[in-house]
Each structure stands twice: as structure tokens, then as C-alpha cells.
Design an enzyme around this catalytic site. Structure first.
Site, short mmCIF file in Angstrom:
data_model
loop_
_atom_site.label_atom_id
_atom_site.label_comp_id
_atom_site.label_asym_id
_atom_site.label_seq_id
_atom_site.Cartn_x
_atom_site.Cartn_y
_atom_site.Cartn_z
N GLU D 60 0.82 -1.20 0.00
CA GLU D 60 0.00 0.00 0.00
C GLU D 60 0.86 1.26 0.00
OE1 GLU D 60 -0.49 -2.67 1.87
OE2 GLU D 60 -2.45 -3.40 1.23
N ALA D 84 -10.23 -0.42 3.62
CA ALA D 84 -9.76 0.74 4.37
C ALA D 84 -8.86 0.30 5.52
CB ALA D 84 -10.94 1.55 4.90
N HIS D 129 -11.56 -6.17 8.22
CA HIS D 129 -12.27 -5.89 6.97
C HIS D 129 -13.51 -5.05 7.24
CE1 HIS D 129 -10.08 -9.69 6.27
NE2 HIS D 129 -9.94 -9.29 5.04
C1 LIG Z 1 -2.05 -5.21 4.25
C2 LIG Z 1 -3.01 -6.02 3.45
N1 LIG Z 1 -3.25 -5.67 2.16
C3 LIG Z 1 -4.16 -6.37 1.43
C4 LIG Z 1 -4.83 -7.43 1.96
C5 LIG Z 1 -5.89 -8.20 1.12
N2 LIG Z 1 -5.40 -9.53 0.77
C6 LIG Z 1 -5.68 -10.61 1.55
S1 LIG Z 1 -4.94 -12.02 0.97
C7 LIG Z 1 -4.25 -11.20 -0.33
C8 LIG Z 1 -3.36 -11.93 -1.31
C9 LIG Z 1 -2.14 -12.53 -0.63
O1 LIG Z 1 -1.42 -13.31 -1.55
P1 LIG Z 1 -0.15 -14.14 -1.13
O2 LIG Z 1 0.71 -13.33 -0.23
O3 LIG Z 1 0.48 -14.65 -2.36
O4 LIG Z 1 -0.69 -15.33 -0.23
P2 LIG Z 1 -1.65 -16.51 -0.66
O5 LIG Z 1 -3.05 -16.04 -0.46
O6 LIG Z 1 -1.36 -16.86 -2.06
O7 LIG Z 1 -1.33 -17.64 0.26
C10 LIG Z 1 -4.61 -9.84 -0.32
C11 LIG Z 1 -4.18 -8.84 -1.31
C12 LIG Z 1 -4.55 -7.75 3.30
N3 LIG Z 1 -5.15 -8.76 3.91
N4 LIG Z 1 -3.64 -7.05 4.01
#
Ligand SMILES: Cc1ncc(C[n+]2csc(CCOP(=O)(O)OP(=O)(O)O)c2C)c(N)n1
Ligand SMILES: Cc1ncc(C[n+]2csc(CCOP(=O)(O)OP(=O)(O)O)c2C)c(N)n1
Ligand SMILES: [Mg+2]
Ligand SMILES: [Mg+2]
Lengths: 421, 340, 421, 340
Positions: D60, D84, D129
Site C-alpha cells: 500500500e 480501508a 475488513h
Molecule cells: C495489508 C493487506 N493488504 C491487502 C490485503 C488483502 N489480501 C488478503 S490475501 C491477499 C493476497 C495474498 O497473496 P499471497 O501473499 O500470495 O498469499 P496466498 O493467499 O497466495 O497464500 C490480499 C491482497 C490484506 N489482507 N492485508
């Protein structure tokens, strides 16, 4: 190991710590120690093609690009094609910066400035880099690249007016000294928050590519500041989108009182760039020719669509961090003298004299001339106002530029200030 | 009993805490060998070693994260942010992690971390060495927020904060690190160094000042002034200057707020002026006004007024015009008592 | 290049963008493409000494540690000394996780859970790693390492109770499903905020060294999440203080809809560790034996004072990101089948059968047994309460644990809730 | 004229803006090929290409920093934060940089960046969330903060935000992305989808709703309700439920606040209830109470009350007990009018 606890209170046994804590190159009373710096001979590094694969720069990232040898001769594949006139320009700019720094530092000691930061010993970095870039390239500097402004031709009087927050300050008295901003010169507003500009520079460069333009960005950060998350973000975004940007680390060995070993993880800073798949080069930051050559190469790479280059400039912060600290409190007072890469001014002077294009006498005359011109600039600056006496910008101007147009609630606050004035 | 500046009192609090508990360590930029840019950790490196006066990389987020991990593993880290203005890179770890850990884990994990940060103006530091971000942290559930106004409280509150099992944001008003301060020209007539100020007398050993309790600095009948940090002294000067018989509360802890003391005072005086150096809109003063309004509405004889920093960055050249001065507070007091 | 603009509004000419934007291994309608993955043969990598210099792990960071060959034989220097009984344990745990995931996913589809996340295809990562660590080692996982809990013996009923926020939920109904916490098992509270645990793990490990203890920490992060600043902070602090910690990256190719190419910068994740001077290894994450061996090696390094190890586990997220997305919307539906490293369960099963220590029939029986036991666990869990019907924790319990002791203002808020109840 | 959900209205605002100005681009996690986890950027990738519907790494802070650099270089980036709750890693770039750039550079540089973020509860998202961090940003000078309550405003305000040369924080209440919402059991009798709600009628082309202007949703004589986002609808339901003749203001822009409309209404009704979903202490509601108290003190006939989320993280299992319900608002209205 922890020292044992001694106190008036009952002292429980301290832990037998196994934590590794990095050390400094020297502390007061200790001999300086630059053994761990890898310093190959001048001319030893290859100069690769513009489209070099990042992994193929491993040697450059762990070695050191040097052009000037101990005799002042320019050697090896990185020696740039710079005319004596251009070299003399470089020397003049460096001396000019030094004269400016000395004057401003003294003025701070006399209470005319609230604060000041010198770049003594590091002048080649900003001066050579600015000379190797195009005027349309955008600069995202730290407070220690004042040399960029000299090369781009900013009037010293304007810089001084900023530093004393007088009526001539383009920043309207808002910023501390040395946090310059100069849009006309494509010099980005310096932030008090370390490293934030690094990742912004990448965004600027992405926009340049997005618009199909040829301008590139160049960003600087100190060795200590590489620890900030913005540097990670910058490297990640630059590499992901192959942004046309130069990411420079000015490794001047110290971050206030903290040695570079708290940021370098025991390897070169340039090595970190390889982990992000960015071609990376470590360069002798006190070697004007080497700095110029590496910057010119990296800029050409960026301009021709080959993406970012990560550049570590190895140098030494000769003065204190700022007017607020005394470096003798945290490092050996003879450390600067022991610095193995010498002084950038002396080295370029030696080279020009070796070429038969400069003399001790010319040098001394130039120093005098610049000292006098800086003194004259200072007079001109304080004629426009001083920090303590003014004239300043009108106090109520502080409410401007919070937003493009002043909302009603700020107008009400401004009115109160105006009433009181 | 000896006299100490606020810097010395903070240093003494750290020293006492480290001596008593080997799990206490201080960490941050330049806090080890150098002793901190404001000298608050001076001598601790020599006394306790490099591991317990721990220099760190310049990565505020990394420092707080490491402190959280240490806290979870049984230590009591005291983190120094070099300036409160540089707390933002650590704010995700503070808000999303440090503050929430105990709750989200159903009480399984927590981290007793103290985050110290010099805040407020006073060194011509411009917009990035003068901020007062305390209000933000009072909006975050799970954090305690403290700001002392004098050496005695600083030491006692800091020891309480370190011994507290909850995370504490500890803001140190740098303007009064080395002496009390009454406004622009310092012409209050009060003592100009802590050495001659009553609250500069500080025991050398261990003692605590409880979190969550305000202090009545001055009793008065006509209006209550709520202040903390530097503004306590400026408010004191303003009260003297205005001649208004005001009751002055030094809140000391912003969260949890000592609502009882606040309400008791305002219900007595019927008027209230809130003072802070932070920017006005949505600052902690707004919470104080709301709280006073909710708990004392039927007693209020005048609008509760806020005297605060303006809603602009802190300007280098105009510190004095920006600062909530003795005069501005004094006028607010007079406006308050003029209402009836 | 930008597509041309079409709209009801007057359309100015779009820029001719030169920005590089990474691509995915596949998008719906495209053939899967894993060409760019470097996959050496099993047994090809050397196994260095525990005190290996970081730079000497370059091969390991760019290569791939694999033990199981195509026939299911364990080959090369990394083959661990694991008894058939332990291997069968590993297989059982992986199958157990899979049975659990399947059940919970179905329950979510029936509305019994608000949300769920599977780790299908990645079971070897958590299971083999947990088996290679000591019980006193602290785990800082993401939501996709549920296997750690199985190995450490957490009752499934407790995990289920958490996921349905019933009266038996150790997190008192506060957290979304799958954000487990289990202090007794040294399993750290999972955060909704990606990557924050990574740098906390380093602090935990620093504290272990500070206290002179032998416990180590192990942290996990996904490929996409390596982009977060916490990962940078973790690597920097781990390397600076030589913290006893394993820093694992689970590269399952996708971050929701975003391919790993938006985080990898076109090289391996393990390569990033080298830039921080941390010994780094890339391992076949679907090879139970390889994962075990690398973890055992890294743990021994940490425990013996050699500091951190950075481990990339190459695997594939077979299921959707969570119950909230349908992966067919952003990747070829046959991508999982094209994944070149196969299925971790099938590969370990093949190995055991090759050893003569397992059979198809035993396997089928075990699957049935675990399915039945998970079904029984589910019944036991919902007997303690369901998400929609309860019983839950008392509503007023939400005010607890904000602080250790509830301050007066929270008691007042709690009283309002209690009054309404 | 057609009907749109709030998601569609936001999508349409982005589409219109991108069509009119090639310098407008959207960027964020999963916003490109996938079209965003809430579908707000659906179709933009196909229509404008990978460069203008730009997928980004999960960083972010890096996203906002890049957007600032782009803004300085003449573009108008619209950043999506996936939730947010995940804005905190970017907060240093937002507070220290984006908000301050124009001021600190004496007007030389600025970055017209919009940061969009789905906020508030409604998807059983638990504490990470469901957050409503808008209050924090209203304390930061240099940022405008907006939260729409319906599709028509969402589109018009978002277009204004994109065209504004100042940075704008644009919070989207995810609970009403796909339909209006009146409280727990939705038994208000009002339309249950945007398709049948008056404010679901949205022009397809370009139009703006000005920043800084509140909207009177319902006129009334006895008490003023200040709300924004989801709470506008819940307040509407509470007014109906309570039978109190309340005037309801949808603030729409929190900063700059439309003080004139607020003051005019409260001076008329003499009573005020402030509603938001964010945690109570030092939330934006505190600023509203302070503002009302300062501008309308002599008109107030009852304490200004706040109905807000509790000062705890948003609990997964107890969304409804946490949420400021129709009943809680309704009781506050009755308490207010009971005072005289
Ligand atoms: C700081 C933050 N930004 C965005 C998110 C939303 N989010 C949750 S899981 C995810 C993808 C994560 O991907 P990865 O690190 O490859 O792990 P995987 O789900 O593939 O195990 C996102 C963008 C979050 N939870 N926390
Ligand atoms: C975010 C942030 N943290 C801390 C500081 C305080 N600070 C100012 S300069 C400095 C040291 C920077 O060292 P380095 O990056 O090596 O640059 P140098 O001063 O050596 O040029 C520190 C810690 C700051 N300005 N911003
Ligand atoms: Mg430095
Ligand atoms: Mg992934």
C-alpha cells in the site's frame, strides 16, 4: 554480553545475551578501521552493455567502479569522455558547494540560520551526477545533494533566502533550512521524512513511461535511510514496471551516530539491488569521473527502455550530520583522515593538473573568487530579510497552499491571525 | 531527592526500570552509543551494554514490529521514535498489531511495548520536527496515550507505562525537556529551569505516577482549563495573565481519560477551555469538548472553546504565530467568563 | 500500449504508453505457461555446511532443492533421514488437512461459516516444516499454514469452534474464520493484515537470543505479500542482528488474482535474501522430503547461532484464494493440472509405496478414516454452538481484552450493551 | 438516466473520467484484470488496457508513493485500497507527503491523487475488513475526506474528487455497495435495492456533486441528525421508527465540513445527534460535537449525543451488537427531544 547491572535498586541477574549487535568503523578513542571495505584498483571493473542482465552485474555490485588512479590518471573502460572544460566546470561546482557550505555553517553558528547540513567530502556525488543527467530529468534528492542545484544553475541568493526563511524564500518560510524545492530546475521538494522521495521518484518515472516521454527520474537516499520501507517499495516498483529511474544510495558511512553496518547487513548496498533483479553498480563516490561515467551509463539505460539501475556511491561524511551534533562524540576524530578514498576535490584537481589543464595557483584563485562571490550572495540574501528580523512572508500566508483554494474554515483561522497581527 | 530536567527524569525512569527488570530494554535510532538525539538514553549503553541500549536501523515500522515480537516473547521494550513526526511508518504495526493483539487473540498474546516520542514545537523544526500526533492514537482502541508536563510526572508516568501490560504511547513535549515554558517571551515570572521548579524535584529511585489520573494544577472557580504537556505551563501563565480564577487540570493521560476529575471540575466551574498544540480539526480537543458537553451539558454556562495549533503544517518561520499563545488562551478565558 | 478510448464522452487521444506491465502465467482462455520456472532435476543441489557464507548459497537461491525424483525415489545430498513411520505421519497430516479443508469449504457453501481458505496443493509446506521444527519454536504463520496446527496436535474441534465463532471459540467470536491463534501450541495469532507477523517473528527471535535461549522462530508469508514493507523490515533486522529465525516465502504463484510476477521482479524470491546477506534456499514446496530437509537445515543453523535463513517454497495454490473468489475468472481453469511439481500428497504416497511402506488400499482406508473423523469433529463442534444460532460468547465479552483491565469508559459502554441484551 | 448500484456508479465515475482525461488511471491490488474484489473497476482493463487499470504489488505504501510521483508528473491516479483497514502501511506517504506537498513546496508541487477505500462493516469481515478510519484523515491538514451514501452522490462526488487538484480520501461504505440498508433486519419498508431507490437513478454521462456540501435528506423541526455513509439510511429508519420529527443531514464531505448547513439546522432544531460506525473516542463525531457546540451553543436545548461503534475492534460474531443500530439511534433521538 550485557554489562552487569549496577543500581541503587535490587539488581536481578541480567540475561547472557547472544544477540549480535553490529559495530562501528570507529568510536572515540579507537583507531579508524576501514578494513572491511572492498576497494579494488582503478580501472578493474568491466563496463557492460546497456542491456546487461541484472545478474551479470554481480561483479559491479560487489566491486567498485573507479576511474582515477592514485596518480590522478583516468584509467579503464569506465573513463568518460569529458573535455577539460567540463572537468573544470565540475571542479568549480564542487568548490562552490564547499564555499557555500562553509559560509552557511558559520552563519548558523552565528545564529543567522536555525540549522544547516554540509556535504563536505561528498561533493562529487551530486555535482557529477547532475552533470551526467539532462535538464529535463527529474531529481528526487535528500538534503545532502545541494550540488544538484549548483549544476542546474539555481541562484545562491535564492537558496540562502530559503535557508533564512525571509521574504525571498520560495517556500514562504514554511520549511527548515536545506529542505529546498525548485520546480523550475526539476528539483523535487525535499521532505523531512527520510526516503519518502525514493518511491515517489519511481512513480514519476512510471508516469514518464506511461506518457511515452523520454525524461527519466533520479532519486537519492543515504545509507542509513535504505532501511526505510520506501526504499523497498521503490526497488520493487522500479523493477516490476521497469521504470526509467536511477536509484542512488549515498553510502557516506554514517547515519547521524549510527554506522552503515546497521543498514548494510554486512554486504554492499548495491548487492541489494540484485535481489530485486535490478542491474546494480557500486562506485567510488569520491571519484568525479567514475561517478559521472556510471550515472551517464545508467541514464542511457533508463532512457533507452532498459529500466532502472541501482547505484551505490561509496563516500564519507566528513562533517557532522548537521549543526545539531558533534561527531567527535561517536566516532574517532581522525576517521575522516583515514578514509581511503580521499577527497573528491583534491582528486579531480590532481587529475586536471596531471592533464596540464589546471594549476595550484588557478585553484587557489578560484577558491578565493568563490568565497567572495558567496559572501556577496549572502549580503544580497540578508538584504531581503533575516530569520530573526524579517521581513518574512506575511504570517497569514501560512494558511495558503494547504489546499489549492482556501476553504472557509481556514479563512476563519486566517482571519484570527490577521486580526492579531 | 534531587532536581532533574525532564530529559534526566526520563533517563532516570529508564535506568530504574532496566535495573529492576532485565527484560526492559531501550531501542531506537541513535539511542545506544550516542545516547539519543535529545540525550534521553545517555549512559545506558555504558551501564547496560549494546544489547539493552539497542541501536537500530532507520525503519520505524521494523523497530515497532521487532518490539512487538520481543514483547510477545516476554521482554518489555521501550522504543524511541526520534521524532513523533516519524511515527507514521510504524503506524500499521502500532494500530493493526500492537493495539489489537490482546483482543484479537482472546487474551492469548500481548506485547507490553512503550513507544516514546518527542513531540510538539520548540526547536524551529518546521513541519517535520514539531508535530503533535497524539490525537490519532486516542482514536485507536487498545492503546494508552500519555503526555507528561514536568520531570516528576515524566519519570513516574514512564515507569508506570513500562510496568503496564498494555501498550502505551508516551509523548514527550520537547519544548519543556530542559525547562518549563510559559509562552513566547517566557515572561511568566515562574522558574525558568526545572532546577528551580517544584516539579523538577524528582526522587532518584523507583516510584510511579498512575496512568489515567489527571492532576489539579491550580484550583479555581470560574472556568476549567484542560491541558497537557507544554500547554499546562502556558495555560498557567495565561491564567495569571488574564486574572481569571481558573481551575487548571493537567490531564497527563489522554486515554484512558480521567473523566471523573474533568466532569467534577467543569460541573463546578460551568465553563471550560481546552488547549493543545496539535492541529484543531479532529484533534484530541474535539474529544474533550464532546466529553465535557456530554457529561456536563446542564452545567455549562458558556461554549467550551478550543485553543489549538492552526490547521496547517507547523511553519518554520512562524512558530510563535502558530503556537497557542498565552494571549490566545487568555482571551478564551475572558470570553468564557464573560458568558453568563 | 493503451487500448483506444471509447466512450459517449469526447475521447482525447490516449498516451502511447511504454510502461512495462508484468504478465500472468495464464489468463482464462490462454494455455498455462510455466516455462519461466527453473526446475532442475531432483538431487542436483549441493547441501552446504551450517555456517555457509550467504553468497555461497547463490546456487541454492536460484536453483531448486528437490529430493523426490519422478519415480518417487529420494535422491541427492538433501535426502533426509526420516523413518517410514514419520513419513506416514506426514502423509496422514497432509490428508487430514485436506479432509478438513474439504469439509470446511463445503460447510461455508452451506452457510455455516462466513468464510474459508483452503491450502490444497500446499499441504507439504506446513506439515513438513512443522515436523522439522521443535515444539518450543514459535510459529508466525499466515492463514494458509493450517497444517502447522495438525502437526502440533491442536484438536480439530477447537479449530472448528473458532471458525464458527461459537461458545467454544478460544478467540471469543472476535476473529474471522481461519485467523487461528493457539498459545499452547506456540502458534501466533494470525493477523488479517498481510506480512505484519514476518517482522514480529524477527523480534521474537531477537528476544530469544537476548535471553540466551535456544528457541527459534519461523515465519511465513505468501509470494504476493513479500511486497509489503514488513518483509523488508524482517529481512533487514534478521540479518543485522543475526536473529535465529526462518523466513519462509510460500510462492504459490498467485495472490488472489495477481500473479507472482507482480512481486518476484522476474527472479526467484530466494534471490532477494541474498541481497540482505542471508543464506537463501529455493525448495520444491510439493516435495515433502525436500521441504523437511531444508527446514531442518535452516533450523539447525538458527539454533547454532548462524542466524536467519530465507526459504522460498515453490508450490501452487490449487483452490481459489478463499471462498470469496472464483479462480476461473482470472486464470486458465487447467492451470493446476499443468503445474509441473505435481501434488505433494501423491508424491509422498508414491515414495512410501516405492519403499514398500504403503499401499493404495491403506491410502484409501486412511482417507475414509480421516473423512469420518473430521465429520465427527464437525458434529462435536456444532454441538457447542453455530455461527447463526449460537451459543456464542456473551456479547458483552467484546469489551474484554481491549486492555488487560477494563477502563471505566469501556465498562460504561459494556453496561449499555448488557442492558440491551 | 438509468439505475446503478453504488459499485456500478463508482465504476461509471471511473469510466467517465478515464474517457475524458488520458491522465486518469486506476491502480491497486487486483483492480486490473480481475476488476477489483468488489468489482468497482470491472471492465476498465478491457476498455483502457493494462496500463490504465493497473495491477500493483501488495504494498500500500508503494502504491500511494507511486501515485504521488505520477501526480507530480501530471497524471491523476485513482488508487484503490482493497480495504480501508489496509490503509495504514500507506499512511506515512498519505500524511507526511501527499497531504503536505503543496504547502511545503510553497505551491510548486502537488499530486491530485484520489485514494478510494471500501470501509465499514457488513461482510462479517471481523476487525480487519470492517474499519472506518475516516476520522484519522480529518485530523490531517491538506486532505479532503469524502464518504457517499448512495449511487448518485458516489458517482458525482468521485468525479469531483478526481478533478480536484487536492488529494482526496474517498471512503466507500461497502455495506451499501449493492443496496441501501436500514439496520439489522432491514425492515424499514424502504427500497431494498438501489434499482428502486430514488438515489439509484444515475446519469450515464459526466456530472459532478460538489465537495464540501452536505445534503438535507429529510427536513424536520425537533432535532438534527448528522450522519454519512451507511448511517444516513439507518438514521432515516430510526427517524421513522422513533416518530421524532428530525432533520437529517448527509454530510457527504467530512473535510471541509459544510459548517453552514450544520449550524443552520442545529440552530433551527436546538438539538443534535451525531452518528457514525467508527469507534467513538476521538472519532469524527467528536469533531462534529465540538463544532456544533461552538457554533450553536446558545441554541442547544439538549446535549449533543454520539451514537457510534464501540471502542473495541469490530467483532466477527457480534456485528449487530456492535453496529449503531436503528434502535440505538432512535433512543438517542427520543432522549434529545425529551430535554427542554
Ligand atoms: C495489508 C493487506 N493488504 C491487502 C490485503 C488483502 N489480501 C488478503 S490475501 C491477499 C493476497 C495474498 O497473496 P499471497 O501473499 O500470495 O498469499 P496466498 O493467499 O497466495 O497464500 C490480499 C491482497 C490484506 N489482507 N492485508
Ligand atoms: C522517517 C525518519 N526517521 C528518522 C529521521 C531522523 N533522521 C534525520 S537524518 C537521519 C540519518 C540519515 O542518515 P543517512 O540516510 O545515512 O543520510 P546522511 O545523513 O548520512 O546523508 C535520521 C535518523 C527522519 N528525518 N525521518
Ligand atoms: Mg549516511
Ligand atoms: Mg500466493
Amino acid at each position: 554480553m550485557n554489562s552487569s547491572v549496577s543500581s541503587t535498586d535490587a539488581a536481578p541477574v541480567a540475561y547472557a545475551s547472544k544477540l549480535h549487535v553490529p559495530r562501528a568503523s570507529s568510536r572515540p578513542g579507537e583507531p579508524p578501521d576501514f578494513q572491511s571495505l572492498m576497494i579494488p584498483a582503478a580501472g578493474a571493473q568491466d563496463k557492460p552493455a546497456f542491456d546487461v542482465a541484472p545478474a551479470a552485474t554481480a561483479e559491479l555490485a560487489h566491486g567498485l567502479v573507479r576511474v582515477l588512479d592514485d596518480d590522478g590518471a583516468a584509467v579503464g573502460p569506465w573513463a568518460p569522455a569529458l573535455s577539460p572544460a567540463r572537468l573544470r566546470d565540475g571542479l568549480r561546482h564542487m568548490l562552490h558547494v564547499r564555499a557555500y557550505d562553509d559560509r552557511m555553517f558559520r552563519m548558523q553558528r552565528q545564529g543567522k540560520l536555525s540549522f544547516y547540513m554540509k556535504c563536505t567530502g561528498e561533493e562529487a556525488v551530486a555535482v557529477a551526477q547532475a552533470m551526467a543527467l539532462d535538464a529535463g530529468d527529474m531529481l528526487f534528492p535528500t538534503y545532502r545533494q545541494q550540488g544538484l542545484l549548483f549544476v542546474r544553475g539555481r541562484p545562491l541568493v535564492d537558496m540562502m533566502c530559503h535557508c533564512i526563511s525571509n521574504a525571498g524564500d520560495n517556500l514562504k518560510g514554511r520549511q527548515m533550512p536545506v529542505f529546498y524545492s525548485w520546480k523550475e530546475g526539476n528539483f523535487f521538494s525535499i521532505s523531512g521524512n527520510l526516503a519518502t522521495q525514493y518511491s515517489q521518484a519511481v512513480g514519476w518515472a512510471m508516469a514518464s513511461a506511461y506518457k511515452g516521454e523520454d525524461h527519466i527520474a533520479s532519486a537519492w537516499v543515504g545509507d542509513g535511510s535504505t532501511a526505510e520501507a520506501d526504499v523497498h517499495n521503490a526497488m520493487l516498483f522500479a523493477s516490476t514496471y521497469k521504470a526509467p529511474v536511477l536509484l542512488n544510495v549515498v553510502n557516506n558511512q554514517w547515519a547521524i551516530s549510527t554506522p552503515q553496518s546497521f543498514a548494510s547487513t554486512g554486504t554492499t548496498f548495491a548487492a541489494r539491488g540484485l535481489g530485486f533483479n535490478i542491474p546494480s553498480v557500486r562506485v567510488d563516490g569520491n571519484d568525479f569521473l567514475a561517478v559521472y561515467a556510471v550515472t551517464e551509463w545508467a541514464a542511457a539505460r533508463a532512457r533507452n527502455g532498459h529500466g532502472p539501475t541501482f547505484v551505490e556511491l561509496l563516500t564519507y561524511r566528513v562533517a557532522g550530520h548537521s549543526t545539531s551534533d558533534n561527531p567527535d562524540g561517536y566516532r574517532a576524530s581522525d576517521e575522516a583522515a583515514a578514509w581511503p578514498l580521499g577527497d573528491p576535490v583534491a582528486r579531480l584537481k590532481q587529475h586536471l593538473i596531471l592533464l596540464g589543464e589546471w594549476s595550484e595557483q588557478q585553484h587557489a584563485e578560484l577558491e578565493e573568487e568563490l568565497k567572495a562571490s558567496v559572501a556577496a550572495d549572502w549580503k544580497a540574501a540578508i538584504a531581503l530579510g533575516t530569520l530573526e528580523e524579517g521581513p518574512h512572508w506575511p504570517v497569514a500566508s501560512m494558511f495558503e497552499d494547504v489546499f489549492k483554494e482556501m476553504p472557509a474554515y481556514l479563512k476563519r483561522q486566517q482571519a484570527i491571525v490577521e486580526e492579531r497581527a | 531527592m534531587t532536581t532533574m530536567s525532564m530529559v534526566q527524569a526520563i533517563n532516570s525512569a529508564l535506568d530504574c526500570s532496566m535495573a529492576r527488570d532485565p527484560g526492559v530494554l531501550v531501542m531506537g535510532q541513535d539511542v545506544g552509543y550516542f545516547g539519543g538525539v535529545f540525550r534521553c538514553t545517555e549512559g545506558l549503553y555504558d551501564k547496560y551494554g549494546a544489547h539493552r541500549a539497542l541501536d537500530t536501523p532507520i525503519a520505524e515500522g521494523g523497530i515497532v514490529a521487532a518490539a512487538i515480537g520481543m514483547g510477545v516473547n516476554g521482554l518489555r521494550p521501550v522504543v524511541e521514535m526520534q521524532f513523533a513526526d516519524y511515527i507514521y511508518p510504524a503506524i500499521d504495526q502500532i494500530i493493526s498489531e500492537l493495539a489489537r493483539l490482546r483482543h484479537r487473540s482472546g487474551g492469548e498474546f500481548w506485547a507490553p511495548v512503550v513507544v516514546r516520542a518527542p513531540s510538539g514545537g520548540g526547536i524551529r523544526g518546521g513541519q517535520t520536527h514539531s508535530q503533535s500526533p497524539e490525537g490519532i492514537f486516542t482514536h485507536v482502541c487498545g492503546l494508552k496515550t500519555v503526555m507528561p508536563s514536568n520531570p516528576y510526572d515524566a519519570k513516574g508516568l514512564l515507569i508506570s507505562a513500562i510496568e503496564d501490560d498494555d501498550p502505551v504511547m508516551f509523548f514527550e513535549p520537547k519544548r519543556i525537556y530542559n525547562g518549563p515554558f510559559y509562552g513566547h517571551n517566557n515572561s511568566h515570572g515562574g522558574p525558568s529551569t526545572w532546577a528551580t521548579h517544584a516539579d523538577g524535584e524528582v526522587p532518584e529511585g523507583h516510584y510511579t505516577v498512575p496512568l489515567g489520573k489527571a492532576r489539579v494544577v491550580r484550583e479555581g472557580r470560574d472556568v476549567t482549563v484542560l491541558a497537557y504537556g507544554t500547554m499546562v505551563h502556558v495555560a498557567e501563565a495565561a491564567i495569571a495573565h488574564s486574572g481569571v480564577d481558573a481551575e487548571l487540570l493537567d490531564l497527563r493521560t489522554l486515554l484512558p481519560l480521567d473523566v471523573e476529575s474533568v466532569a467534577a471540575s467543569v460541573q463546578k466551574t460551568g465553563r471550560c477551555v481546552v488547549v493543545h498544540e496539535a492541529t484543531r480539526t479532529s484533534g484530541y480537543g474535539a474529544e474533550l469538548v464532546a466529553e465535557v458537553q456530554e457529561t456536563c451539558f446542564w452545567h455549562l454556562r458558556a461554549p467550551v472553546e478550543r485553543v489549538t495549533g492552526w490547521d496547517t503544517p507547523y511553519p518554520h518561520a512562524f512558530e510563535w504565530e502558530y503556537f497557542p499563545s498565552r494571549e490566545r488562551i487568555s482571551e478564551a478565558l475572558k470570553r468564557a467568563v464573560a458568558c453568563d
